[in-house]
Motif scaffolding. Structure first.
Motif, short mmCIF file in Angstrom:
data_model
loop_
_atom_site.label_atom_id
_atom_site.label_comp_id
_atom_site.label_asym_id
_atom_site.label_seq_id
_atom_site.Cartn_x
_atom_site.Cartn_y
_atom_site.Cartn_z
N ALA A 1 34.03 21.04 53.70
CA ALA A 1 34.57 19.62 54.62
C ALA A 1 33.44 19.41 55.89
CB ALA A 1 35.62 20.74 55.05
N LEU A 2 32.64 20.27 56.08
CA LEU A 2 32.37 20.87 57.45
C LEU A 2 30.37 19.81 56.79
CD1 LEU A 2 32.03 21.06 60.84
CD2 LEU A 2 31.01 22.84 60.01
N GLU A 3 30.18 20.72 55.62
CA GLU A 3 29.07 20.58 55.22
C GLU A 3 28.90 18.64 55.51
OE1 GLU A 3 26.04 23.19 53.01
OE2 GLU A 3 26.56 21.70 51.60
N ALA A 4 30.03 18.51 54.68
CA ALA A 4 30.11 16.93 54.55
C ALA A 4 30.51 16.23 55.52
CB ALA A 4 31.47 16.46 53.02
N TYR A 5 30.93 16.34 55.95
CA TYR A 5 31.04 15.53 57.43
C TYR A 5 29.65 15.70 58.30
CZ TYR A 5 32.53 14.71 62.75
OH TYR A 5 32.36 14.79 63.50
N ALA A 6 28.63 16.70 58.19
CA ALA A 6 27.86 16.81 59.27
C ALA A 6 26.58 15.78 57.99
CB ALA A 6 26.76 17.38 58.47
N LEU A 7 26.79 16.21 56.50
CA LEU A 7 25.89 14.95 55.81
C LEU A 7 26.18 13.63 55.70
CD1 LEU A 7 25.87 16.94 52.80
CD2 LEU A 7 23.92 16.57 54.25
N ILE A 8 27.63 13.00 56.04
CA ILE A 8 28.21 11.62 56.14
C ILE A 8 27.28 10.75 57.44
CG2 ILE A 8 29.84 9.78 56.28
CD1 ILE A 8 31.20 11.90 54.30
N VAL A 9 27.61 12.32 58.39
CA VAL A 9 27.11 11.16 59.91
C VAL A 9 26.08 11.68 60.27
CG1 VAL A 9 26.91 12.38 62.60
CG2 VAL A 9 28.81 12.77 60.80
N ALA A 10 25.08 12.33 59.32
CA ALA A 10 23.42 12.34 59.52
C ALA A 10 22.96 10.82 58.36
CB ALA A 10 23.55 13.45 58.97
N GLY A 11 24.34 10.29 58.43
CA GLY A 11 23.13 8.91 57.11
C GLY A 11 23.49 9.05 55.82
N ILE A 12 24.39 10.16 54.99
CA ILE A 12 24.30 9.94 53.42
C ILE A 12 25.43 9.50 52.53
CG2 ILE A 12 23.88 11.66 51.94
CD1 ILE A 12 21.34 11.86 52.84
N ASP A 13 24.56 9.52 52.00
CA ASP A 13 25.67 7.69 51.36
C ASP A 13 27.04 8.69 50.61
OD1 ASP A 13 27.52 6.21 49.05
OD2 ASP A 13 26.11 4.57 50.36
N VAL A 14 28.17 8.55 50.86
CA VAL A 14 29.56 8.95 50.59
C VAL A 14 29.61 9.45 49.20
CG1 VAL A 14 31.64 8.77 50.03
CG2 VAL A 14 30.67 8.19 52.61
N GLY A 15 29.23 8.42 48.45
CA GLY A 15 28.77 9.02 46.86
C GLY A 15 27.12 9.58 46.88
N HIS A 16 26.64 10.05 47.17
CA HIS A 16 25.72 10.67 46.90
C HIS A 16 26.30 11.62 45.86
CE1 HIS A 16 22.67 13.88 46.95
NE2 HIS A 16 22.19 13.13 47.04
N PRO A 17 26.18 12.51 45.39
CA PRO A 17 27.08 13.89 44.23
C PRO A 17 26.92 14.64 45.26
CG PRO A 17 24.99 13.11 42.58
CD PRO A 17 25.26 12.54 44.50
#
Length: 827
Positions: free
Chosen positions: A274-290
Motif C-alpha cells: 500500500a505504501l509503495e502504491a501511495y508513493a507511486l501515485i503521488v509521484a505521478g504514476i497512473d492508477v491504472g498502471h499494472p
C-alpha cells in the motif's frame, strides 16, 4: 516535427525441414562443447555433480562497459580501457554468481602499486590489490573476519603493466591466480557467491577485460541516475530526474516481485504494498498502471481481514491518492464539475476507503490511540501517527466518525509528551499564503466540522503571541520516561496533533485547542534544538509530515525541505533507489517509497480537496517564487497551469486530455513568447512512446515556430538563439547590441525570432534597430508590421509619418517610403 523513419525487413531464409533439424542438432553439440570450456586451461578441476550449466558473460571489454552497474560513479571509458578511481567506487557486474563452479577473469593495469586499495569483490570475498603496506591481501572467506596477507603486491603486479587475474571455484576450493600462477587457495567455500565487481582504489585502474562463467543470474539492476550529470542541472530539474529514477526503480522491482518488498516482518507486506502504491501515485504514476493496480487489488482482497493498523493506514493513503488523481483529472478537464459529480468518480476506491475507515474507528481504543492490531487494547505513538494521518483523510473525505474521536486522540498524544523542558524562543517560520492564479478561486484553509465564523476565529496552530517562547518538550513511544523522547516520536506527536487541530472541528473545546497549540509549539521547539532527522528515511518522512501539515518552511536555521531534498539527491543510488538500512523493513524499496513521498511533499496533498490542487513544482505550494514564464492561462477556462508540473505529469502519465491542455497552453501564449515551452516539449518527447503523444508534440512545435524544425537538434539551437535574444533585452545588456542586431538580421524570414529580437532592441532603446523595423513594415505578418511601427515611434522623440498596417498596395508602399526617409534622416 518531421522525422524520417525507415523500416528494415529482416532477411528470411527457408530451409528444408531435414536440413533445419540437422543444423539445430549440430548447433546444440557445438554450444554444449563451448560452454564446457573453462576461461583458461589450468589445474585439474572437480565438477560438482549437481552444478548447473555454466553461463559466460562479458561485463567490460576494451573501453566498453557491456554489463556493469556503477552505484557511486568514478568510472568512465577512456580509449580502449574502462578507467576507475576512488576507494569506494565499484563497478558491479549486472549478474550474480550462484552455486557451483565459477571463473572470474579480470585484465587490468594499476597506476599505483603501493597502498592502493583496489580490488576484486566476489560476494563476501575480496582480493585486495595494495592493502596495508602495499600488500596483496585476501579476506572474507570462509568467514567475514578471515584475512590473509599473501605478500607484497609488487612481487605479483608491475605498475602500469596489464595483468590477468583469475578467481575460480572448483568443488569447495577457491583458487586465485595472477599471471597464470596460483597465489592463494581456500578450502570449504560453498554456497552462493552473490555480487561481483572491481573496486577502483586510489588508482586510477585501467580495466581491459572483466568476465565470468558459472551459474550467473541477472540482477536486474541498471544505471538510472548519473549523479555527476545531474549536478549540472538546475535544482528543480534535478529533483524531477531523481523522482523519475526512483519511480523506474520501484516499477522494475515490483514487476519482478510485487510482494518482495520486505526482508522480515512479512506480516506487514500488504502495508508495504500500500505504501509503495501511495508513493507511486503521488509521484505521478497512473492508477491504472499494472503495478499500482496489482498493489491496490491485493490490498482490497486482503486488508479487510488483515486489520493491522499500520497497514490499514497506508491503504487509506493509497486509496485517497487514487481518488484524488481521478478527481484532479476530472477537475482539470472540467473546472466547473460539481461535488456530486466528483463523488461518482473512483467508486471502487471509495467503497474500500469506507471499509478502511470502519477498521480504524473500531481499532481506536480507550487509550485514545492505536496499536498494531484492531483488537489491541493498548497503544503506541508510532502506530498512532499513521492512524492519525489516515483519520485526517477520513475527516477530509467527510466520512462520519464517533464524536469523541478527536478529543481522545488529542488527549492521548498530549499524554505522550514530556512534562517540562528548557525555555527557548522558537524560530519557526511559516510559508506565506499561496498565490491564486487564473480565476479567483480561494485556497484559504477551511477546517472540517466548523462554521465559517468559527473557522475565521480559530487561529493557525503556530501563530499568535504565545509563539514568543516555548519549552523544549519531546514525545515518547509509550511511557513518560523523561529521557525517552526521540526524533521520530516527537514528529509523530506533532503531526498527529496538527491533524487533530485541522479536523477536530467543534468537538474540540477552546481549552483543548489551546493545550494542543502549546503542545505543537513545544514539540517544534524540541525538534529545532535537537535537529537529527537524517538517521532513517522513516525519520525524514516524519519531518515531512510536520513541515507540510504545519506549513512550516524553517525550524530555526534549518530549511527542512532543502535540507532533506539535498540529502536525498546526494545519496540516491545509481539504479534510482535509496539504500537499505539495518532493520528488516528498512529496505531499498521502502526507503525509495519514503524518499518519493518526501520529494513530492505528499502530506501537503492529504489535507487538500480537488479544487485546491494546482499542479505545483515538487508537489509544493506556489508562494510567488516561480518564474512567471512557468504559468500559462488557458483561454478556454481562465485557469492558470503551472507548466513544469504539468510536464512532470505528462512525462509519467500522458493522458490525452492533459496533452490537449498542453497544446491549449502553447496556443494561449503570444507568438513571440511561445518558445518558452520548448524545453518542456523536449522533456515530454524524451519519454513519449505512443504515436498520439508525438503528434500532439509535433503540433505544439508548429505553434511555436510555423516554419517547423528539421529535427530536435535544430530546435535546440534555435531555442538557444531565441533565449539569448530575450536575455539581452531583459537583462539590459547594451554591450551585446551588435550581437542582437545580428540575430535580428539572420531572422528576417522567421517571424517569431525576429519579433523577439526587435522587442529586445526596444528594451535597449537601440535606434539603429529602426532600419530593421522599417523592413518589417512590409512583413506579411500583421503583428510584426504593428510592432515595427510602434517600435519606430518609441525610439525617437518626435512622431514618424502616419502608418496603417491594413492598407493595400500602392498606398502601403507610399507610407513605408515616407517613414524610411524619416528614419534615415535621424540615424
Amino acid at each position: 516535427m518531421g522525422r524520417v523513419r525507415q523500416r528494415v525487413s529482416p532477411a528470411i531464409v527457408l530451409l528444408p525441414m531435414a536440413s533445419a533439424l540437422l543444423l539445430y542438432t549440430a548447433l546444440m553439440v557445438v554450444s554444449a562443447a563451448l560452454v564446457s570450456i573453462p576461461l583458461r586451461a589450468a589445474e585439474p578441476e572437480t565438477t560438482a555433480a549437481a552444478s548447473p550449466l555454466p553461463v559466460a558473460k562479458e561485463f567490460i571489454k576494451g573501453g566498453t562497459a557491456r554489463g556493469v552497474y556503477i552505484p557511486h560513479g568514478g568510472w568512465a571509458p577512456k580509449g580502449d580501457v574502462f578507467v576507475g578511481q576512488g576507494r569506494n567506487n565499484i563497478a558491479l557486474a549486472d549478474h550474480t554468481i550462484g552455486m557451483g563452479n565459477f571463473d572470474i577473469e579480470v585484465k587490468l593495469a594499476l597506476h599505483k602499486v603501493g597502498a592502493n586499495y583496489a580490488g576484486i569483490q566476489f560476494g563476501n570475498g575480496r582480493l585486495i590489490l595494495g592493502g596495508d603496506g602495499g600488500n596483496l591481501i585476501f579476506q572474507g572467506y570462509p568467514k567475514k573476519d578471515h584475512r590473509v596477507v599473501i605478500g607484497p603486491l609488487s612481487e605479483h603486479i608491475e605498475k602500469d603493466t596489464p595483468v590477468t587475474i583469475r578467481i575460480r571455484r572448483r568443488g569447495g576450493t577457491l583458487l586465485m591466480f595472477i599471471k597464470g600462477k596460483r597465489v592463494h587457495a581456500e578450502q570449504g567455500i560453498g554456497g552462493e557467491i552473490g555480487e561481483i565487481g572491481i573496486i577502483a582504489g586510489d588508482g586510477p585502474v585501467d580495466v581491459h577485460l572483466f568476465r565470468a562463467t558459472g551459474n550467473l543470474t541477472s540482477t536486474g539492476r541498471r544505471q538510472r541516475i548519473n549523479q555527476e550529470a545531474l549536478k549540472t542541472l538546475d535544482r528543480d530539474e534535478r529533483i524531477t530526474r531523481s523522482i523519475e529514477g526512483g519511480i523506474d526503480f520501484l516499477l522494475a522491482e515490483a514487476q519482478r516481485n510485487p510482494a518482495g518488498i520486505l526482508r522480515s516482518h512479512f506480516e506487514a507486506t500488504l502495508g508495504a504494498r500500500a505504501l509503495e502504491a501511495y508513493a507511486l501515485i503521488v509521484a505521478g504514476i497512473d492508477v491504472g498502471h499494472p503495478v499500482v493496480r496489482s498493489h491496490l487489488q491485493a490490498c482490497s482482497e486482503g486488508m479487510p481481514n488483515h486489520k493491522r493498523i499500520y497497514d490499514i493506514s497506508c491503504w487509506v493513503f493509497a486509496l485517497d491518492a487514487a481518488i484524488s488523481q481521478a478527481e484532479q483529472d476530472a477537475f482539470l478537464m472540467e473546472p466547473d464539475i460539481d461535488d456530486m459529480q466528483l463523488l461518482r468518480i473512483a467508486r471502487d476506491h471509495r467503497r474500500d476507503l469506507d471499509k478502511a475507515a470502519e477498521i480504524l474507528v473500531a481499532g481506536h481504543n480507550d487509550t485514545g490511540g492505536w496499536r498494531y492490531h484492531q483488537s489491541a487494547r493498548d497503544a503506541d505513538l508510532s502506530v498512532t501517527q499513521f492512524a492519525a494521518l489516515a483519520m485526517g483523510v477520513i475527516g477530509r473525505r467527510k466520512i462520519e466518525v464517533p464524536d469523541d474521536t478527536w478529543q481522545k486522540l488529542a488527549q492521548y498524544c498530549v499524554s505522550r509528551q514530556q512534562v517540562d523542558g528548557g525555555v527557548v524562543k522558537p524560530g519557526i517560520k511559516l510559508a506565506p499564503e499561496p498565490i491564486t492564479r487564473g480565476r479567483d478561486r480561494s485556497r484559504s484553509r477551511t477546517r472540517t466540522g466548523v462554521s465559517d465564523e468559527e473557522n475565521f476565529e480559530i487561529p493557525d496552530p503556530l501563530t499568535g503571541p504565545e509563539m514568543a517562547s516555548a519549552k523544549k518538550r519531546g514525545f515518547h513511544y509509550i511511557d513518560k520516561n523523561p529521557e525517552g523522547a526521540s526524533w521520530n516520536m516527537t514528529c509523530a506527536g506533532v503531526s498527529s496533533l496538527l491533524i487533530v487541530y485541522e479536523f477536530g472541528g467543534s468537538s474540540l473545546t477552546s481549552e483543548l485547542r489551546t493545550q494542543i497549540r502549546t503542545s505543537i509549539r513545544d514539540g517544534c521547539a524540541w525538534m529545532e534544538h535537537d535537529w537529527k532527522p537524517h538517521k532513517t528515511y522513516y525519520g525524514m518522512y516524519s519531518l515531512e509530515k510536520v513541515g507540510d501539515l504545519g506549513k512550516i518552511t524553517h525550524f530555526g536555521e534549518h530549511e527542512w525541505y532543502r535540507d532533506l531534498s539535498d540529502l536525498l539527491l546526494d545519496t540516491q543510488q545509481a539504479e534510482g533507489s535509496w539504500a537499505m538500512g539495518k532493520v528488516g523493513w528498512d529496505t531499498d524499496r521502502m526507503n525509495t517509497a519514503f524518499a518519493l513521498l518526501i520529494l513530492k511533499r505528499a502530506s501537503s496533498l492529504l489535507t487538500r480537496g480537488p479544487r485546491d490542487v494546482v499542479i505545483f513544482t515538487g508537489g509544493a505550494d506556489s508562494t510567488g517564487d516561480d518564474d512567471s514564464d512557468d504559468w500559462v492561462v488557458i483561454p478556454r477556462t481562465g485557469d492558470a497551469i503551472h507548466l513544469p508540473s504539468l510536464v512532470r505529469t505528462l512525462r509519467l502519465r500522458p493522458h490525452p486530455k492533459m496533452l490537449m491542455l498542453l497544446e491549449e497552453a502553447v496556443e494561449g501564449l503570444p507568438p513571440w513568447k511561445r518558445p518558452t515551452v520548448v524545453p518542456y516539449l523536449a522533456l515530454v518527447r524524451e519519454r513519449a512512446i505512443s504515436r498520439g503523444v508525438r503528434k500532439v508534440l509535433d503540433r505544439c512545435e508548429a505553434h511555436v515556430r510555423p516554419l517547423g524544425f528539421e529535427d530536435s537538434s535544430e530546435m535546440e539551437v534555435w531555442y538557444r538563439i531565441w533565449r539569448r535574444a530575450r536575455q539581452i533585452g531583459e537583462d539590459r545588456l547594451p554591450e551585446a547590441a551588435d550581437e542582437l542586431i545580428g540575430i535580428a538580421h539572420a531572422a528576417a524570414g522567421d517571424p517569431v525570432l525576429r519579433e523577439t529580437a526587435l522587442r529586445a532592441a526596444l528594451q535597449l532603446g537601440l535606434q539603429k534597430s529602426a532600419r530593421l523595423m522599417v523592413e518589417d513594415l512590409d512583413s506579411p505578418h500583421r503583428d510584426l508590421r504593428v510592432l515595427a511601427y510602434q517600435g519606430i515611434r518609441s525610439l525617437f522623440p518626435d512622431a514618424p509619418p502616419v502608418f496603417d498596417p491594413d492598407l493595400e498596395e500602392p498606398e502601403l508602399q507610399n507610407q513605408i517610403q515616407k517613414i524610411t526617409s524619416w528614419v534615415e534622416k535621424r540615424l
